[in-house]
Design a protein around this motif. Structure first.
Motif: not given
Length: 151
Positions: A103-104, A107-108, A110-111, A140-142, A144
């Motif tokens: 997941d991290d 997130e990285t 996508h961000s 970040p993470g919002s 999906t």
């Protein structure tokens, strides 16, 4: 008897953004209209992996809308290609052929891709009627899957 701790998760090592590709952009001028002050954004983000090249490709598509106009005012699609030195340890393909990543890392990736799309979008729409259509910062993470953003 002591409890053993689980092994640490393997994270990306030497993560590199290899390329930024503008795949598509469009402008659809709606004709006589007062200057636009607020926009709505449809954001679509997808990831895929290329095992042979040890690369992850993140495609971001942004549609720009206004609440008083039914048709899309503009759009932009970019591809960001990433690699990392331990690709085989971190990225796996699931049964559907989609990348399965921590997941991290997602997130990285996508961000970074969203921030890059924001800059490409500004450069592409600069000086047009969409000059002020700035993609807002997204936590970040919002994001999906597909998401509509207002600004």
């Amino acid at each position: 008897m002591t409890k053993r701790s689980s092994p640490a998760k393997t994270g990306p090592q030497h993560l590199v953004l290899l390329s930024i590709d503008l795949l598509d952009s469009s402008l659809h001028y709606p004709g006589d209209h007062p200057p636009f002050e607020s926009f709505h954004f449809d954001v679509h983000i997808t990831s895929k992996a290329d095992d042979e090249k040890s690369q992850v490709l993140v495609v971001v598509t942004i549609g720009v809308h206004h609440e008083t106009i039914a048709s899309q005012l503009g759009s932009l699609t970019i591809n960001c290609t990433f690699t990392m030195s331990n690709f085989a340890d971190v990225v796996r393909l699931n049964a559907a052929g989609q990348p399965d990543m921590p997941d991290d890392l997602v997130e990285t990736l996508h961000s970074t891709a969203l921030s890059t799309a924001r800059g490409v979008m500004f450069a592409t729409f600069r000086g047009t009627f969409l000059h002020h259509a700035l993609l807002p910062l997204i936590t970040p993470g919002s994001l999906t899957e597909d998401k509509k953003i207002n600004s």
